[in-house]
Design an enzyme around this catalytic site. Structure first.
Site, PDB file in Angstrom:
ATOM      1  N   ASP A 197     -23.227  -9.030  15.133  1.00  0.00           N
ATOM      2  CA  ASP A 197     -23.158  -9.377  13.724  1.00  0.00           C
ATOM      3  C   ASP A 197     -23.472  -8.122  12.915  1.00  0.00           C
ATOM      4  O   ASP A 197     -24.223  -7.268  13.373  1.00  0.00           O
ATOM      5  CB  ASP A 197     -24.233 -10.431  13.445  1.00  0.00           C
ATOM      6  CG  ASP A 197     -24.087 -11.056  12.085  1.00  0.00           C
ATOM      7  OD1 ASP A 197     -23.563 -12.172  12.009  1.00  0.00           O
ATOM      8  OD2 ASP A 197     -24.514 -10.428  11.085  1.00  0.00           O
ATOM      9  N   HIS A 260     -23.522 -22.639  11.415  1.00  0.00           N
ATOM     10  CA  HIS A 260     -24.017 -22.920  10.069  1.00  0.00           C
ATOM     11  C   HIS A 260     -23.179 -24.013   9.419  1.00  0.00           C
ATOM     12  O   HIS A 260     -21.970 -24.024   9.552  1.00  0.00           O
ATOM     13  CB  HIS A 260     -23.878 -21.673   9.170  1.00  0.00           C
ATOM     14  CG  HIS A 260     -25.011 -20.718   9.295  1.00  0.00           C
ATOM     15  ND1 HIS A 260     -24.907 -19.403   8.940  1.00  0.00           N
ATOM     16  CD2 HIS A 260     -26.297 -20.902   9.716  1.00  0.00           C
ATOM     17  CE1 HIS A 260     -26.062 -18.801   9.140  1.00  0.00           C
ATOM     18  NE2 HIS A 260     -26.923 -19.680   9.625  1.00  0.00           N
ATOM     19  N   PRO A 263     -21.009 -22.872   6.206  1.00  0.00           N
ATOM     20  CA  PRO A 263     -20.937 -21.427   6.469  1.00  0.00           C
ATOM     21  C   PRO A 263     -20.491 -20.700   5.193  1.00  0.00           C
ATOM     22  O   PRO A 263     -20.072 -21.354   4.234  1.00  0.00           O
ATOM     23  CB  PRO A 263     -19.839 -21.341   7.535  1.00  0.00           C
ATOM     24  CG  PRO A 263     -18.941 -22.491   7.231  1.00  0.00           C
ATOM     25  CD  PRO A 263     -19.803 -23.591   6.652  1.00  0.00           C
ATOM     26  N   TYR A 265     -18.129 -18.303   5.638  1.00  0.00           N
ATOM     27  CA  TYR A 265     -16.753 -17.959   6.007  1.00  0.00           C
ATOM     28  C   TYR A 265     -16.178 -19.104   6.833  1.00  0.00           C
ATOM     29  O   TYR A 265     -16.722 -19.416   7.907  1.00  0.00           O
ATOM     30  CB  TYR A 265     -16.739 -16.642   6.799  1.00  0.00           C
ATOM     31  CG  TYR A 265     -17.409 -15.518   6.036  1.00  0.00           C
ATOM     32  CD1 TYR A 265     -16.721 -14.837   5.041  1.00  0.00           C
ATOM     33  CD2 TYR A 265     -18.737 -15.190   6.278  1.00  0.00           C
ATOM     34  CE1 TYR A 265     -17.338 -13.829   4.312  1.00  0.00           C
ATOM     35  CE2 TYR A 265     -19.366 -14.190   5.557  1.00  0.00           C
ATOM     36  CZ  TYR A 265     -18.658 -13.515   4.578  1.00  0.00           C
ATOM     37  OH  TYR A 265     -19.283 -12.529   3.853  1.00  0.00           O
ATOM     38  N   TYR A 266     -15.091 -19.706   6.328  1.00  0.00           N
ATOM     39  CA  TYR A 266     -14.551 -20.916   6.942  1.00  0.00           C
ATOM     40  C   TYR A 266     -13.525 -20.604   8.038  1.00  0.00           C
ATOM     41  O   TYR A 266     -12.352 -20.949   7.937  1.00  0.00           O
ATOM     42  CB  TYR A 266     -13.980 -21.844   5.860  1.00  0.00           C
ATOM     43  CG  TYR A 266     -15.101 -22.444   5.031  1.00  0.00           C
ATOM     44  CD1 TYR A 266     -15.708 -23.632   5.402  1.00  0.00           C
ATOM     45  CD2 TYR A 266     -15.586 -21.772   3.912  1.00  0.00           C
ATOM     46  CE1 TYR A 266     -16.762 -24.159   4.678  1.00  0.00           C
ATOM     47  CE2 TYR A 266     -16.640 -22.293   3.172  1.00  0.00           C
ATOM     48  CZ  TYR A 266     -17.222 -23.481   3.568  1.00  0.00           C
ATOM     49  OH  TYR A 266     -18.278 -23.995   2.856  1.00  0.00           O
ATOM     50  N   HIS A 267     -14.003 -19.943   9.061  1.00  0.00           N
ATOM     51  CA  HIS A 267     -13.260 -19.740  10.306  1.00  0.00           C
ATOM     52  C   HIS A 267     -14.331 -19.932  11.370  1.00  0.00           C
ATOM     53  O   HIS A 267     -15.339 -19.201  11.352  1.00  0.00           O
ATOM     54  CB  HIS A 267     -12.678 -18.315  10.367  1.00  0.00           C
ATOM     55  CG  HIS A 267     -12.008 -18.003  11.676  1.00  0.00           C
ATOM     56  ND1 HIS A 267     -10.697 -17.617  11.762  1.00  0.00           N
ATOM     57  CD2 HIS A 267     -12.481 -18.028  12.950  1.00  0.00           C
ATOM     58  CE1 HIS A 267     -10.388 -17.413  13.039  1.00  0.00           C
ATOM     59  NE2 HIS A 267     -11.456 -17.654  13.776  1.00  0.00           N
ATOM     60  N   HIS A 269     -17.155 -19.962  13.833  1.00  0.00           N
ATOM     61  CA  HIS A 269     -17.891 -18.919  14.560  1.00  0.00           C
ATOM     62  C   HIS A 269     -19.269 -19.461  14.928  1.00  0.00           C
ATOM     63  O   HIS A 269     -19.788 -20.353  14.269  1.00  0.00           O
ATOM     64  CB  HIS A 269     -17.996 -17.640  13.719  1.00  0.00           C
ATOM     65  CG  HIS A 269     -18.619 -17.851  12.386  1.00  0.00           C
ATOM     66  ND1 HIS A 269     -17.910 -18.262  11.275  1.00  0.00           N
ATOM     67  CD2 HIS A 269     -19.908 -17.732  11.972  1.00  0.00           C
ATOM     68  CE1 HIS A 269     -18.718 -18.365  10.248  1.00  0.00           C
ATOM     69  NE2 HIS A 269     -19.945 -18.062  10.631  1.00  0.00           N
TER      70      HIS A 269
HETATM   71  N1  GTA Z   1     -19.538  -8.056  12.668  1.00  0.00           N
HETATM   72  O1  GTA Z   1     -17.531  -7.661   8.593  1.00  0.00           O
HETATM   73  C1  GTA Z   1     -18.338  -8.253   9.311  1.00  0.00           C
HETATM   74  C2  GTA Z   1     -19.105  -9.370   8.877  1.00  0.00           C
HETATM   75  N2  GTA Z   1     -19.185 -10.061   7.696  1.00  0.00           N
HETATM   76  C3  GTA Z   1     -18.452  -9.794   6.483  1.00  0.00           C
HETATM   77  C4  GTA Z   1     -20.082 -11.060   7.848  1.00  0.00           C
HETATM   78  N3  GTA Z   1     -20.568 -11.033   9.086  1.00  0.00           N
HETATM   79  C5  GTA Z   1     -19.990  -9.997   9.756  1.00  0.00           C
HETATM   80  N4  GTA Z   1     -20.138  -9.568  11.027  1.00  0.00           N
HETATM   81  C6  GTA Z   1     -19.409  -8.516  11.437  1.00  0.00           C
HETATM   82  N5  GTA Z   1     -18.527  -7.884  10.600  1.00  0.00           N
HETATM   83  O2  GTA Z   1     -24.032 -13.779  10.183  1.00  0.00           O
HETATM   84  C7  GTA Z   1     -21.514 -11.955   9.672  1.00  0.00           C
HETATM   85  C8  GTA Z   1     -22.640 -12.357   8.751  1.00  0.00           C
HETATM   86  C9  GTA Z   1     -23.013 -13.758   9.235  1.00  0.00           C
HETATM   87  C10 GTA Z   1     -21.727 -14.268   9.852  1.00  0.00           C
HETATM   88  C11 GTA Z   1     -21.083 -15.325   9.012  1.00  0.00           C
HETATM   89  O3  GTA Z   1     -20.844 -13.170   9.934  1.00  0.00           O
HETATM   90  O4  GTA Z   1     -23.728 -11.455   8.823  1.00  0.00           O
HETATM   91  P1  GTA Z   1     -21.760 -17.616   7.939  1.00  0.00           P
HETATM   92  O5  GTA Z   1     -20.321 -17.866   7.614  1.00  0.00           O
HETATM   93  O6  GTA Z   1     -22.529 -18.757   8.454  1.00  0.00           O
HETATM   94  O7  GTA Z   1     -22.338 -16.961   6.654  1.00  0.00           O
HETATM   95  O8  GTA Z   1     -21.876 -16.475   9.027  1.00  0.00           O
HETATM   96  P2  GTA Z   1     -23.837 -16.669   6.177  1.00  0.00           P
HETATM   97  O9  GTA Z   1     -24.807 -16.869   7.245  1.00  0.00           O
HETATM   98  O10 GTA Z   1     -24.076 -17.330   4.880  1.00  0.00           O
HETATM   99  O11 GTA Z   1     -23.701 -15.175   5.806  1.00  0.00           O
HETATM  100  P3  GTA Z   1     -24.775 -14.117   5.708  1.00  0.00           P
HETATM  101  O12 GTA Z   1     -24.024 -12.941   5.238  1.00  0.00           O
HETATM  102  O13 GTA Z   1     -25.524 -14.016   6.976  1.00  0.00           O
HETATM  103  O14 GTA Z   1     -25.772 -14.600   4.543  1.00  0.00           O
HETATM  104  C12 GTA Z   1     -26.949 -15.369   4.748  1.00  0.00           C
HETATM  105  C13 GTA Z   1     -28.118 -14.691   4.085  1.00  0.00           C
HETATM  106  O15 GTA Z   1     -28.522 -13.593   4.908  1.00  0.00           O
HETATM  107  C14 GTA Z   1     -27.811 -14.046   2.733  1.00  0.00           C
HETATM  108  O16 GTA Z   1     -27.905 -14.944   1.669  1.00  0.00           O
HETATM  109  C15 GTA Z   1     -28.861 -12.972   2.673  1.00  0.00           C
HETATM  110  O17 GTA Z   1     -30.068 -13.485   2.195  1.00  0.00           O
HETATM  111  C16 GTA Z   1     -29.046 -12.556   4.108  1.00  0.00           C
HETATM  112  N6  GTA Z   1     -28.304 -11.319   4.422  1.00  0.00           N
HETATM  113  C17 GTA Z   1     -26.976 -11.163   4.381  1.00  0.00           C
HETATM  114  N7  GTA Z   1     -26.617  -9.907   4.746  1.00  0.00           N
HETATM  115  C18 GTA Z   1     -27.762  -9.260   5.012  1.00  0.00           C
HETATM  116  C19 GTA Z   1     -28.027  -7.926   5.427  1.00  0.00           C
HETATM  117  N8  GTA Z   1     -27.049  -7.033   5.645  1.00  0.00           N
HETATM  118  N9  GTA Z   1     -29.307  -7.595   5.606  1.00  0.00           N
HETATM  119  C20 GTA Z   1     -30.293  -8.493   5.424  1.00  0.00           C
HETATM  120  N10 GTA Z   1     -30.095  -9.770   5.031  1.00  0.00           N
HETATM  121  C21 GTA Z   1     -28.844 -10.144   4.819  1.00  0.00           C
END
Ligand code: GTA
Length: 329
Positions: A197, A260, A263, A265-267, A269
């Site tokens: 991730d 989650h 989520p 992102y709606y694909h 994982h």
């Molecule tokens: N390898 O380009 C990517 C990428 N993107 C765009 C997202 N992810 C990626 N991984 C790779 N390359 O765990 C990862 C995300 C997440 C997963 C999607 O894909 O890191 P999800 O659809 O359930 O979405 O999972 P989720 O969990 O809401 O997303 P995310 O980004 O984890 O956000 C949750 C909370 O985590 C945020 O509100 C924030 O508080 C915290 N957070 C997000 N990013 C960071 C960070 N870089 N550092 C610290 N905290 C963070």
């Protein structure tokens, strides 16, 4: 007339930065998202902070909104854990300044060499208003979503309003992060790609975080799952655990494997995180154990179509407004 000759140096610099950001964006759309060890010293030098969206002294993170060249951007800075294998170098190669000494107690400021003092940096550029809201600290509300609510409120909303999954397609098509893939099962039906991730810097296993992304592209979330997907889910569970054991020497008993809902992102994982690491989003209000999901579908193929599911939404999330408008909150 030669107008370029009359430009102020600052404008030229900004233009170069604009080109650089645009080039990076085009590269990633074309799939040239690979990275090397070279330093990109000037990418953030033109970043103009406009607001701190949130920060945490305990987690040592700060989420900043600003402009990168002419584009809206979000930058996330995060101090990384101290690694045991760097301790010897940290003690011998650092400068130490005494702050105070009292009896048997003393405190110092330790200035490590730069390579032991890195800050993990995530840049989202161009960032949409939805990204800004996602990273902004705000109050959350727990929503109760029946199967009917999903069809009439949530589904129409996410079909119009969700984040792009271009980054997911880039991974599946090996246009980005191909060198980071830990394991792949290429089967179209039950296959998936397992990779770190982007929240994990892979420097230590204490905060291990991988995601398994399905090759099937038509499964948006938990809500789409039926018993037809059991072979896919079991395959991810089994082969994901095996790959992590092989690569990181972590047994299944040390892993938290979950999906989650909702989520971002709606694909479909699946998240694999180290047990004991408080990964963002691993709480009961959002995480659904993959093992439970499998058992629920074995017991009832319509489980996730019919059950009421609970999840938190932020105060200014558009989906929350839709639930309020429908009188469901
Ligand atoms: N390898 O380009 C990517 C990428 N993107 C765009 C997202 N992810 C990626 N991984 C790779 N390359 O765990 C990862 C995300 C997440 C997963 C999607 O894909 O890191 P999800 O659809 O359930 O979405 O999972 P989720 O969990 O809401 O997303 P995310 O980004 O984890 O956000 C949750 C909370 O985590 C945020 O509100 C924030 O508080 C915290 N957070 C997000 N990013 C960071 C960070 N870089 N550092 C610290 N905290 C963070």
């Amino acid at each position: 007339a030669d107008t370029t000759a009359k430009r102020e140096p600052a404008t030229v610099e900004t233009d170069e930065l604009t080109q650089k950001v645009k080039r990076a964006k085009t590269d990633s759309e074309n799939g040239r998202g690979e990275v090397g060890d070279e330093f990109e010293t000037d990418v953030l030098s033109g970043f103009q902070t406009s607001a701190v969206l949130s920060d945490s002294a305990r987690e040592k993170t700060i989420f900043i909104r600003g402009k990168l060249a002419d584009e809206d951007a979000v930058v996330i800075l995060e101090k990384t854990p101290i690694r045991e294998d760097t301790l010897a170098e940290l003690f011998t190669g650092s400068r130490l300044k005494l702050e105070m000494r009292n009896d048997i107690y003393s405190t110092y400021r330790l200035q490590p060499p730069p390579h032991l003092n890195e800050i993990k940096t995530t840049v989202v550029c161009p960032a949409t208003e939805k990204h800004v809201k996602k990273y902004q600290r705000q109050e959350s509300f727990l929503v109760e979503e029946t199967g009917e609510d999903y069809k009439t409120i949530t589904l129409p909303y996410i079909q119009k309003q969700s984040f792009s999954v271009q980054w997911v397609h880039n991974i599946l098509e090996k246009k980005a992060e191909a060198d980071r893939i830990v394991f792949e099962d290429p089967d179209k039906e039950v296959g998936f790609v397992l990779l770190p991730d982007f929240k994990w810097d892979q420097k230590q296993a204490d905060d291990l975080y991988l995601i398994a992304i399905t090759h099937q592209r038509n499964i948006k979330s938990l809500r789409d799952l039926t018993s037809d997907h059991l072979p896919l889910l079991q395959n991810i569970f089994q082969k994901g655990k095996e790959a992590i054991l092989q690569r990181y020497n972590l047994p299944a008993s040390k892993l938290r494997v979950y999906l989650h809902y909702q989520p971002s992102y709606y694909h479909l994982h699946v998240h694999f995180t180290k047990l004991g690491y408080e990964a963002p989003g691993c709480g009961v209000e959002r995480a659904h154990f993959l093992a439970d999901v499998i058992q629920n579908l074995q017991a009832d193929t319509q489980y996730y179509k019919t059950r009421t599911l609970y999840f938190p939404l932020r105060a200014d999330d558009g989906l929350l407004s839709k639930f309020k408008e429908a009188g469901r909150l």
